[in-house]
Motif scaffolding. Structure first.
Motif, PDB file in Angstrom:
ATOM      1  N   MET A   1       0.944  -1.257   0.009  1.00 20.56           N
ATOM      2  CA  MET A   1       0.020   0.057   0.042  1.00 20.56           C
ATOM      3  C   MET A   1       0.756   1.076   0.059  1.00 20.56           C
ATOM      4  O   MET A   1       0.505   2.200  -0.579  1.00 20.56           O
ATOM      5  CB  MET A   1      -1.089  -0.111   1.021  1.00 20.56           C
ATOM      6  CG  MET A   1      -2.103   1.033   1.119  1.00 20.56           C
ATOM      7  SD  MET A   1      -3.201   0.589  -0.337  1.00 20.56           S
ATOM      8  CE  MET A   1      -4.561   1.356   0.134  1.00 20.56           C
ATOM      9  N   SER A   2       1.786   1.189   0.451  1.00 25.99           N
ATOM     10  CA  SER A   2       2.914   2.383   0.745  1.00 25.99           C
ATOM     11  C   SER A   2       3.486   2.618  -0.782  1.00 25.99           C
ATOM     12  O   SER A   2       3.581   4.011  -1.092  1.00 25.99           O
ATOM     13  CB  SER A   2       3.965   1.975   1.607  1.00 25.99           C
ATOM     14  OG  SER A   2       4.836   3.033   1.590  1.00 25.99           O
ATOM     15  N   ASP A   3       3.642   1.627  -1.565  1.00 21.29           N
ATOM     16  CA  ASP A   3       3.960   1.901  -2.840  1.00 21.29           C
ATOM     17  C   ASP A   3       3.184   2.451  -3.681  1.00 21.29           C
ATOM     18  O   ASP A   3       3.314   3.528  -4.460  1.00 21.29           O
ATOM     19  CB  ASP A   3       4.293   0.620  -3.596  1.00 21.29           C
ATOM     20  CG  ASP A   3       4.915   0.738  -4.952  1.00 21.29           C
ATOM     21  OD1 ASP A   3       5.899   1.614  -5.422  1.00 21.29           O
ATOM     22  OD2 ASP A   3       4.227   0.045  -5.972  1.00 21.29           O
ATOM     23  N   LEU A   4       1.775   2.196  -3.490  1.00 18.67           N
ATOM     24  CA  LEU A   4       0.550   3.026  -4.261  1.00 18.67           C
ATOM     25  C   LEU A   4       0.574   4.589  -3.634  1.00 18.67           C
ATOM     26  O   LEU A   4       0.384   5.430  -4.402  1.00 18.67           O
ATOM     27  CB  LEU A   4      -0.788   2.194  -3.983  1.00 18.67           C
ATOM     28  CG  LEU A   4      -1.930   2.873  -4.460  1.00 18.67           C
ATOM     29  CD1 LEU A   4      -1.939   2.927  -5.994  1.00 18.67           C
ATOM     30  CD2 LEU A   4      -3.256   2.091  -4.063  1.00 18.67           C
ATOM     31  N   ASN A   5       0.623   4.678  -2.599  1.00 17.79           N
ATOM     32  CA  ASN A   5       0.687   5.796  -2.092  1.00 17.79           C
ATOM     33  C   ASN A   5       1.826   6.940  -2.504  1.00 17.79           C
ATOM     34  O   ASN A   5       1.705   8.159  -2.908  1.00 17.79           O
ATOM     35  CB  ASN A   5       0.634   6.108  -0.429  1.00 17.79           C
ATOM     36  CG  ASN A   5      -0.701   5.543   0.284  1.00 17.79           C
ATOM     37  OD1 ASN A   5      -1.693   5.785  -0.508  1.00 17.79           O
ATOM     38  ND2 ASN A   5      -0.696   5.064   1.523  1.00 17.79           N
ATOM     39  N   GLN A   6       2.910   6.327  -2.656  1.00 21.69           N
ATOM     40  CA  GLN A   6       4.352   6.984  -3.260  1.00 21.69           C
ATOM     41  C   GLN A   6       3.897   7.356  -4.791  1.00 21.69           C
ATOM     42  O   GLN A   6       4.127   8.465  -5.103  1.00 21.69           O
ATOM     43  CB  GLN A   6       5.354   6.086  -3.246  1.00 21.69           C
ATOM     44  CG  GLN A   6       5.954   6.019  -1.682  1.00 21.69           C
ATOM     45  CD  GLN A   6       7.240   5.102  -1.558  1.00 21.69           C
ATOM     46  OE1 GLN A   6       7.429   4.222  -2.532  1.00 21.69           O
ATOM     47  NE2 GLN A   6       7.845   5.325  -0.397  1.00 21.69           N
ATOM     48  N   ARG A   7       3.313   6.286  -5.356  1.00 19.16           N
ATOM     49  CA  ARG A   7       2.915   6.546  -6.910  1.00 19.16           C
ATOM     50  C   ARG A   7       1.860   7.750  -7.033  1.00 19.16           C
ATOM     51  O   ARG A   7       1.911   8.544  -7.968  1.00 19.16           O
ATOM     52  CB  ARG A   7       2.447   5.467  -7.650  1.00 19.16           C
ATOM     53  CG  ARG A   7       3.470   4.309  -7.764  1.00 19.16           C
ATOM     54  CD  ARG A   7       3.232   2.907  -7.996  1.00 19.16           C
ATOM     55  NE  ARG A   7       2.731   3.252  -9.451  1.00 19.16           N
ATOM     56  CZ  ARG A   7       2.054   2.110 -10.030  1.00 19.16           C
ATOM     57  NH1 ARG A   7       1.630   1.179  -9.488  1.00 19.16           N
ATOM     58  NH2 ARG A   7       1.420   2.252 -11.554  1.00 19.16           N
ATOM     59  N   ILE A   8       0.893   7.628  -6.227  1.00 14.87           N
ATOM     60  CA  ILE A   8      -0.209   8.828  -5.861  1.00 14.87           C
ATOM     61  C   ILE A   8       0.579  10.160  -5.878  1.00 14.87           C
ATOM     62  O   ILE A   8       0.158  11.046  -6.368  1.00 14.87           O
ATOM     63  CB  ILE A   8      -1.190   8.364  -4.993  1.00 14.87           C
ATOM     64  CG1 ILE A   8      -2.056   7.176  -5.512  1.00 14.87           C
ATOM     65  CG2 ILE A   8      -2.337   9.516  -4.653  1.00 14.87           C
ATOM     66  CD1 ILE A   8      -3.096   6.553  -4.589  1.00 14.87           C
ATOM     67  N   GLU A   9       1.208  10.028  -4.766  1.00 11.87           N
ATOM     68  CA  GLU A   9       1.799  11.401  -4.260  1.00 11.87           C
ATOM     69  C   GLU A   9       2.901  11.929  -5.560  1.00 11.87           C
ATOM     70  O   GLU A   9       2.818  13.092  -5.929  1.00 11.87           O
ATOM     71  CB  GLU A   9       2.671  11.113  -3.044  1.00 11.87           C
ATOM     72  CG  GLU A   9       3.049  12.582  -2.592  1.00 11.87           C
ATOM     73  CD  GLU A   9       2.106  13.590  -2.225  1.00 11.87           C
ATOM     74  OE1 GLU A   9       2.145  14.722  -2.176  1.00 11.87           O
ATOM     75  OE2 GLU A   9       0.905  12.989  -1.783  1.00 11.87           O
ATOM     76  N   ALA A  10       3.522  11.160  -6.138  1.00 11.45           N
ATOM     77  CA  ALA A  10       4.608  11.505  -7.274  1.00 11.45           C
ATOM     78  C   ALA A  10       3.574  11.861  -8.522  1.00 11.45           C
ATOM     79  O   ALA A  10       4.117  13.023  -9.123  1.00 11.45           O
ATOM     80  CB  ALA A  10       5.194  10.195  -7.874  1.00 11.45           C
ATOM     81  N   MET A  11       2.421  11.401  -8.814  1.00  8.72           N
ATOM     82  CA  MET A  11       1.634  11.833  -9.916  1.00  8.72           C
ATOM     83  C   MET A  11       0.997  13.193  -9.385  1.00  8.72           C
ATOM     84  O   MET A  11       0.991  14.247 -10.226  1.00  8.72           O
ATOM     85  CB  MET A  11       0.601  11.039 -10.280  1.00  8.72           C
ATOM     86  CG  MET A  11       0.963   9.544 -10.783  1.00  8.72           C
ATOM     87  SD  MET A  11      -0.370   8.284 -11.279  1.00  8.72           S
ATOM     88  CE  MET A  11      -1.007   9.147 -12.853  1.00  8.72           C
TER      89      MET A  11
END
Length: 96
Positions: A1-11
Motif C-alpha cells: 500500500m505504501s508503494d501505491l501512496n508513493q505513486r499517487i503522491e508522485a503523480m
C-alpha cells in the motif's frame, strides 16, 4: 500500500508542478504581449480595456488552476488511484 501512496503522491506533485508552470508561462506571455503592444495603443480608453482584459485572464485562469489543484489534493487517492489502476492494466496487456 505504501508503494501505491508513493505513486499517487508522485503523480499529484507532477500535475501540480505542470499546472503552476503553465500558469507562470501564461503570466509571462500575457505581460510580455501587454508590454510589447502598449506603445502601439494610441487611445487611453483602449489601453484601460486591454489592461482589464489581461488582468481578467490572469486572475481567472490562476484561480481556476488553484481550485483544480485544491480539488486534486482532496481527492487524489481516487483520481490517481484510478489512473494507476488503468495504467497497470494496460502494462499487463502489453499496450504500454
Amino acid at each position: 500500500m505504501s508503494d501505491l501512496n508513493q505513486r499517487i503522491e508522485a503523480m499529484y506533485r507532477s500535475d501540480c508542478r505542470g499546472a503552476w508552470t503553465l500558469i507562470a508561462i501564461l503570466w509571462v506571455v500575457i505581460l510580455f504581449v501587454l508590454f510589447m503592444t502598449w506603445p502601439h495603443i494610441p487611445d487611453s480608453t483602449i489601453r484601460v480595456v486591454v489592461a482589464i482584459g489581461a488582468a481578467a485572464i490572469l486572475v481567472f485562469n490562476t484561480a481556476a488552476i488553484a481550485a483544480m489543484v485544491k480539488h486534486y489534493s482532496e481527492d487524489k487517492e481516487f483520481i490517481y488511484g484510478l489512473d494507476i489502476k488503468h495504467l497497470d492494466a494496460m502494462r499487463k496487456q502489453g499496450r504500454m
